[in-house]
Design a protein around this motif. Structure first.
Motif, short mmCIF file in Angstrom:
data_model
loop_
_atom_site.label_atom_id
_atom_site.label_comp_id
_atom_site.label_asym_id
_atom_site.label_seq_id
_atom_site.Cartn_x
_atom_site.Cartn_y
_atom_site.Cartn_z
N VAL A 224 35.69 45.29 44.26
CA VAL A 224 36.02 43.89 44.04
C VAL A 224 35.82 43.63 42.56
CG1 VAL A 224 35.42 41.50 44.54
CG2 VAL A 224 35.32 43.22 46.36
N ARG A 225 36.89 43.19 41.88
CA ARG A 225 36.86 43.03 40.43
C ARG A 225 37.00 41.57 40.01
NH1 ARG A 225 37.82 48.02 37.94
NH2 ARG A 225 38.54 49.66 39.37
N THR A 226 36.50 41.30 38.82
CA THR A 226 36.74 40.00 38.20
C THR A 226 38.10 40.05 37.51
OG1 THR A 226 35.75 40.65 36.10
CG2 THR A 226 34.27 39.73 37.77
N ALA A 227 38.52 38.93 36.96
CA ALA A 227 39.80 38.90 36.25
C ALA A 227 39.80 39.85 35.06
CB ALA A 227 40.10 37.48 35.78
N ALA A 228 38.61 40.08 34.49
CA ALA A 228 38.49 40.98 33.34
C ALA A 228 38.45 42.44 33.76
CB ALA A 228 37.23 40.63 32.55
N GLY A 229 38.42 42.70 35.06
CA GLY A 229 38.44 44.07 35.54
C GLY A 229 37.07 44.65 35.86
N ALA A 230 36.03 43.89 35.66
CA ALA A 230 34.68 44.40 35.94
C ALA A 230 34.44 44.45 37.45
CB ALA A 230 33.64 43.50 35.28
N VAL A 231 33.88 45.54 37.92
CA VAL A 231 33.57 45.69 39.34
C VAL A 231 32.25 44.99 39.62
CG1 VAL A 231 33.03 47.31 41.19
CG2 VAL A 231 34.83 47.85 39.54
N VAL A 232 32.28 43.99 40.51
CA VAL A 232 31.08 43.22 40.82
C VAL A 232 30.59 43.43 42.24
CG1 VAL A 232 31.49 41.44 39.09
CG2 VAL A 232 32.52 41.22 41.37
N ALA A 233 31.41 44.05 43.08
CA ALA A 233 31.03 44.28 44.48
C ALA A 233 31.99 45.30 45.07
CB ALA A 233 31.06 42.98 45.28
N ALA A 234 31.76 45.61 46.34
CA ALA A 234 32.66 46.50 47.08
C ALA A 234 32.83 45.95 48.48
CB ALA A 234 32.10 47.92 47.12
N MET A 235 33.96 46.27 49.09
CA MET A 235 34.24 45.88 50.47
C MET A 235 34.62 47.14 51.24
SD MET A 235 36.70 42.59 49.70
CE MET A 235 36.91 42.22 51.44
N ASN A 236 34.19 47.22 52.50
CA ASN A 236 34.54 48.41 53.27
C ASN A 236 34.85 48.08 54.72
OD1 ASN A 236 32.14 48.19 54.75
ND2 ASN A 236 31.60 50.33 54.52
N VAL A 237 35.47 49.04 55.38
CA VAL A 237 35.66 49.01 56.83
C VAL A 237 35.04 50.29 57.36
CG1 VAL A 237 37.32 49.18 58.73
CG2 VAL A 237 37.74 47.60 56.83
N SER A 238 34.23 50.16 58.40
CA SER A 238 33.59 51.31 59.04
C SER A 238 34.08 51.44 60.47
CB SER A 238 32.07 51.15 59.03
OG SER A 238 31.57 51.04 57.71
N ALA A 239 34.19 52.70 60.92
CA ALA A 239 34.68 52.93 62.28
C ALA A 239 34.11 54.23 62.82
CB ALA A 239 36.20 52.97 62.30
N GLN A 240 34.11 54.37 64.11
CA GLN A 240 33.67 55.60 64.73
C GLN A 240 34.72 56.69 64.52
OE1 GLN A 240 32.83 54.61 68.82
NE2 GLN A 240 30.86 53.69 68.32
N ALA A 241 34.25 57.87 64.16
CA ALA A 241 35.16 58.98 63.86
C ALA A 241 36.00 59.36 65.07
CB ALA A 241 34.35 60.19 63.38
N ALA A 242 35.49 59.13 66.26
CA ALA A 242 36.24 59.50 67.46
C ALA A 242 37.46 58.62 67.67
CB ALA A 242 35.32 59.40 68.69
N ARG A 243 37.48 57.45 67.02
CA ARG A 243 38.58 56.51 67.24
C ARG A 243 39.66 56.61 66.17
NH1 ARG A 243 34.70 52.45 68.08
NH2 ARG A 243 35.39 51.40 66.20
N VAL A 244 39.30 57.05 64.97
CA VAL A 244 40.26 57.02 63.87
C VAL A 244 40.01 58.17 62.92
CG1 VAL A 244 38.79 55.44 62.55
CG2 VAL A 244 41.24 55.55 62.05
N THR A 245 41.10 58.82 62.48
CA THR A 245 41.00 59.92 61.52
C THR A 245 40.96 59.37 60.10
OG1 THR A 245 43.38 60.17 61.26
CG2 THR A 245 42.34 61.38 63.08
N CYS A 246 40.63 60.23 59.15
CA CYS A 246 40.61 59.80 57.75
C CYS A 246 41.99 59.34 57.27
CB CYS A 246 40.07 60.93 56.87
SG CYS A 246 38.30 61.23 57.08
N PRO A 247 43.07 60.11 57.54
CA PRO A 247 44.39 59.63 57.13
C PRO A 247 44.76 58.30 57.78
CG PRO A 247 44.47 61.97 57.60
CD PRO A 247 43.13 61.49 58.06
#
Length: 279
Positions: free
Chosen positions: A229-252
């Motif tokens: 997550v970046r500011t208008a100046a491009g600085a990274v101030v945070a991150a966002m993710n989605v997590s899931a069980q490996a049995a339900r979804v592959t990396c691709p």
């Protein structure tokens, strides 16, 4: 091989190191405050009830000092006791709420991760980097997918989490090298990257791709994908993710199904941050 306990769930060494690093020569340093904060941090989800001896062991404080801190917290309403062990009371939440209520970042990201979670029907979170760990500032969980429950305020090691890698990849070169020199890269599963050179290469890949995908390095059966997550100046101030069980979804499949939603949410956050003072 079973996953080991996340570093954020065992802070004994970290807290003891912080307390032993007190600065008696600095007239502005309040040793009593530092000790009180160390006592608060000793309580975890795994150890919600602690004796004075437990507190002394975890923090490295003398038993008498640990006892005084606990009794002070009790008098202020932040801790309670059953006569043998001590525990934190709900009032302690006010300390974390003070940060969240004053932080525009959390209030901006919260509805965005709710929307992403609803769209992909998986857990979505946002975090910031605090020293060598990520701290969750917003979370929308569809179901519990880890052995350790995660909530706002939870901490996890940065090196083996997708949000942590996004945030580490954004560090200036000097700060990243300092991190790689001091970080204890412990294996949580047989997949965990524990060699500094290998982690450095993976972080370079994260920079190039613009996202991080971690496959069962923190806990077997858990995959996660994160974007900055970046500011208008491009600085990274945070991150966002989605997590899931490996049995339900592959990396691709994660890249195809989840990444577009995360990218759009991060872009929207960037626009909103422009309108928010102090970010």
């Amino acid at each position: 091989m079973t996953a080991r306990k996340p570093a954020g769930a065992d802070v004994t060494g970290e807290i003891a190191d912080e307390v032993s690093g007190e600065q008696p020569n600095d007239p502005n340093f309040m040793t009593s405050l530092a000790r009180g904060l160390a006592v608060i941090r000793a309580f975890t989800e795994r150890e919600p009830n602690l004796t004075i001896a437990d507190i002394a062991r975890i923090t490295g404080l003398p038993r008498a000092a640990a006892r005084r801190c606990l009794l002070t917290l009790m008098q202020l309403g932040y801790a309670g006791t059953d006569g043998r062990t001590f525990f934190l009371r709900p009032k302690i939440l006010a300390l974390g709420y003070s940060f969240l209520s004053s932080a525009p970042l959390a209030s901006i990201l919260d509805p965005l991760i709710e929307r992403v979670s609803g769209a992909v029907q998986e857990s979505c979170s946002a975090a910031v980097l605090d020293e060598d760990e990520v701290v969750y500032i917003a979370r929308a969980a569809t179901k519990r997918i880890m052995s350790v429950g995660l909530n706002v305020g939870s901490r996890l090691p940065a090196y083996c989490t997708s949000m942590g890698r996004v945030l580490l990849a954004a560090l200036p070169e000097g700060e990243l090298e300092a991190y790689l020199r001091r970080a204890a890269l412990k294996p949580f599963t047989e997949r965990t990257i524990t060699a500094p050179d290998a982690l450095r290469r993976e972080l370079e890949r994260v920079r190039e791709r613009g996202f991080a995908l971690v496959d069962q390095e923190l806990e077997l059966g858990l995959r996660s994908i994160a974007v900055p997550v970046r500011t208008a100046a491009g600085a990274v101030v945070a991150a966002m993710n989605v997590s899931a069980q490996a049995a339900r979804v592959t990396c691709p499949e994660m890249e195809v199904q989840f990444l577009p939603h995360l990218t759009r949410a991060a872009e929207e956050a960037r626009v909103l941050l422009v309108r928010t003072r102090g970010v």
